[in-house]
Design a protein around this motif. Structure first.
Motif, mmCIF file in Angstrom:
data_model
loop_
_atom_site.group_PDB
_atom_site.id
_atom_site.type_symbol
_atom_site.label_atom_id
_atom_site.label_comp_id
_atom_site.label_asym_id
_atom_site.label_seq_id
_atom_site.Cartn_x
_atom_site.Cartn_y
_atom_site.Cartn_z
ATOM 1 N N ALA A 33 -21.207 -37.873 34.789
ATOM 2 C CA ALA A 33 -21.602 -36.474 34.993
ATOM 3 C C ALA A 33 -23.091 -36.364 35.303
ATOM 4 O O ALA A 33 -23.501 -35.603 36.196
ATOM 5 C CB ALA A 33 -21.241 -35.651 33.757
ATOM 6 N N GLU A 34 -23.921 -37.115 34.588
ATOM 7 C CA GLU A 34 -25.367 -37.079 34.841
ATOM 8 C C GLU A 34 -25.687 -37.616 36.225
ATOM 9 O O GLU A 34 -26.501 -37.031 36.956
ATOM 10 C CB GLU A 34 -26.098 -37.888 33.774
ATOM 11 C CG GLU A 34 -27.586 -38.119 34.046
ATOM 12 C CD GLU A 34 -28.380 -36.831 34.176
ATOM 13 O OE1 GLU A 34 -29.353 -36.802 34.961
ATOM 14 O OE2 GLU A 34 -28.025 -35.838 33.502
ATOM 15 N N ARG A 35 -25.038 -38.682 36.617
ATOM 16 C CA ARG A 35 -25.310 -39.260 37.931
ATOM 17 C C ARG A 35 -24.860 -38.334 39.048
ATOM 18 O O ARG A 35 -25.560 -38.152 40.049
ATOM 19 C CB ARG A 35 -24.610 -40.605 38.063
ATOM 20 C CG ARG A 35 -25.027 -41.385 39.313
ATOM 21 C CD ARG A 35 -24.066 -42.504 39.608
ATOM 22 N NE ARG A 35 -22.729 -41.975 39.864
ATOM 23 C CZ ARG A 35 -21.639 -42.721 39.985
ATOM 24 N NH1 ARG A 35 -21.735 -44.023 39.829
ATOM 25 N NH2 ARG A 35 -20.454 -42.176 40.231
ATOM 26 N N GLU A 36 -23.679 -37.749 38.884
ATOM 27 C CA GLU A 36 -23.185 -36.850 39.926
ATOM 28 C C GLU A 36 -23.982 -35.561 39.986
ATOM 29 O O GLU A 36 -24.142 -34.969 41.048
ATOM 30 C CB GLU A 36 -21.704 -36.558 39.689
ATOM 31 C CG GLU A 36 -20.812 -37.777 39.901
ATOM 32 C CD GLU A 36 -19.338 -37.452 39.724
ATOM 33 O OE1 GLU A 36 -19.028 -36.350 39.218
ATOM 34 O OE2 GLU A 36 -18.498 -38.311 40.083
ATOM 35 N N GLY A 37 -24.494 -35.121 38.838
ATOM 36 C CA GLY A 37 -25.248 -33.870 38.813
ATOM 37 C C GLY A 37 -26.677 -34.003 39.300
ATOM 38 O O GLY A 37 -27.211 -33.081 39.931
ATOM 39 N N ASN A 38 -27.306 -35.158 39.044
ATOM 40 C CA ASN A 38 -28.732 -35.296 39.346
ATOM 41 C C ASN A 38 -29.082 -36.534 40.166
ATOM 42 O O ASN A 38 -30.238 -36.915 40.256
ATOM 43 C CB ASN A 38 -29.535 -35.309 38.035
ATOM 44 C CG ASN A 38 -29.396 -34.006 37.276
ATOM 45 O OD1 ASN A 38 -29.792 -32.949 37.756
ATOM 46 N ND2 ASN A 38 -28.802 -34.073 36.087
ATOM 47 N N GLY A 39 -28.076 -37.172 40.749
ATOM 48 C CA GLY A 39 -28.335 -38.296 41.637
ATOM 49 C C GLY A 39 -28.273 -39.645 40.950
ATOM 50 O O GLY A 39 -28.272 -39.739 39.721
ATOM 51 N N PRO A 40 -28.222 -40.712 41.739
ATOM 52 C CA PRO A 40 -28.134 -42.072 41.182
ATOM 53 C C PRO A 40 -29.329 -42.395 40.295
ATOM 54 O O PRO A 40 -30.428 -41.864 40.488
ATOM 55 C CB PRO A 40 -28.105 -42.960 42.428
ATOM 56 C CG PRO A 40 -27.676 -42.066 43.542
ATOM 57 C CD PRO A 40 -28.206 -40.711 43.207
ATOM 58 N N PHE A 41 -29.120 -43.292 39.348
ATOM 59 C CA PHE A 41 -30.197 -43.752 38.481
ATOM 60 C C PHE A 41 -31.063 -44.740 39.259
ATOM 61 O O PHE A 41 -30.556 -45.663 39.900
ATOM 62 C CB PHE A 41 -29.639 -44.420 37.226
ATOM 63 C CG PHE A 41 -28.759 -43.508 36.410
ATOM 64 C CD1 PHE A 41 -29.308 -42.460 35.688
ATOM 65 C CD2 PHE A 41 -27.388 -43.695 36.380
ATOM 66 C CE1 PHE A 41 -28.501 -41.611 34.945
ATOM 67 C CE2 PHE A 41 -26.573 -42.858 35.636
ATOM 68 C CZ PHE A 41 -27.133 -41.805 34.917
#
Length: 336
Positions: A33-41
């Motif tokens: 969810a974090e990656r999809e919401g705010n981009g790849p790490f």
């Protein structure tokens, strides 16, 4: 690594006594969810700064590192394992300071988008050797992903075995074979008579098969099937058992194979005049090469054309072969 939401189901549930099954699913969903919401790490620091603190369970992150979850970020697994706890501790402390509105010498606030850190613990440039790296990967994921212990050693195994595991369905019940692969899922057990036996899975690049080691064979070779045998490459003299739907192997003998001892030999390059080649000379050349099997590939230069011989004609050049070839083809036949 988390490109598919369900891929995490391959992980074993022994990461931590506090993290298992539905907890794992919830943690991976938080990462996705974090990656999809705010981009790849961008890197591990970015990962530690952005994910929910529930994800930063140290045993969970350790398992992700061993499984290769941060490889795409450019961090070597061994190096990251040595410092990830320190990075997590520092990052969590700064995140909590940020939440309380505390300004420190080590970070500054950026207007609400999260704490910015000026000091970072560097990740050492250390990487595991191939075998322990893949062993961790197999332990965490249940399969090899980035590589395979046998990759690059196919020719070595072909020379030392009668067939591959993928050929077993074509073998008759009771056929004896010399076969090789990687030992996985080794279990030692006791029979009703109190005798020790073992069961394991043998895996190569084509297939996997169950192997049975009965007490008589265990008496002779059990010392080779200890706790460290998992992920070890072995050669087996075994009998094919096809009484069930899937073929099994009844092991007669075990030999541990150290593939690190087999390094690729420099090629043998031969210079031959096309005018000299006839059926008799070709037959003698073939016989000479076959009598000296090894790892070195053979190239033959015919005027302006160079031909590589098939792998079954690879040779060992350390046992008098060059002298025999010079006697057969001429003193200047070996091209430097």
């Amino acid at each position: 690594f988390f490109s598919r939401r369900r891929r995490h189901t391959r992980f074993k549930c022994d990461w931590s006594s506090d993290v298992c099954s539905s907890d794992l699913e919830a943690l991976v969903e938080l990462i996705v969810a974090e990656r999809e919401g705010n981009g790849p790490f961008v890197d591990f620091y970015d990962f530690a700064r952005r994910v929910d603190e529930k994800v930063l369970n140290k045993r969970t992150v350790e398992s992700l590192i061993k499984a290769g979850g941060f490889d795409s970020m450019g961090h070597p697994r061994q190096g990251l394992l040595t410092v990830f706890e320190q990075i997590i501790d520092q990052t969590v402390a700064r995140r909590r300071e940020h939440e309380m509105g505390v300004q420190t010498l080590f970070g500054s606030l950026d207007g609400g988008d999260g704490p910015q850190f000026d000091e970072r613990t560097p990740v050492p440039d250390l990487e595991f050797a191939k075998r322990p790296k893949l062993a961790f990967e197999k332990e965490m994921l249940g399969l090899y992903v980035s590589d395979h212990p046998l990759m690059g050693y196919e020719k070595v195994l072909q020379r030392k075995t009668d067939c591959g595991l993928g050929d077993l369905p074509d073998k008759e019940d009771g056929t004896r074979v010399v076969i090789g692969g990687v030992v996985t899922n080794l279990v030692r057990k006791w029979t009703k008579k109190g005798e020790l036996m073992a069961v394991f899975t043998l895996e190569d690049l084509t297939d996997a098969v169950e192997c049975m080691v009965f007490p008589k064979t265990m008496t002779l070779f059990g010392h080779l099937l200890g706790e460290q045998t998992n992920d070890q490459v072995v050669l087996l003299d075994a009998r094919v058992d096809k009484r069930d739907d899937l073929p099994k192997l009844i092991v007669g003998s075990v030999e541990l194979l150290d593939l690190s001892a087999f390094t690729e030999s420099p090629p043998l390059r031969l210079r031959v005049s096309p005018n000299r080649l006839d059926q008799r000379l070709l037959g003698e050349l073939k016989s000479t090469l076959v009598d000296h099997p090894g790892d070195a590939p053979v190239f033959i230069q015919l005027a302006e054309r160079t031909v590589r011989l098939p792998d079954q004609f690879s040779v060992d050049t350390s046992n008098g072969l060059v002298g025999e070839l010079r006697a057969l083809l001429g003193e200047d036949c070996v091209a430097v």
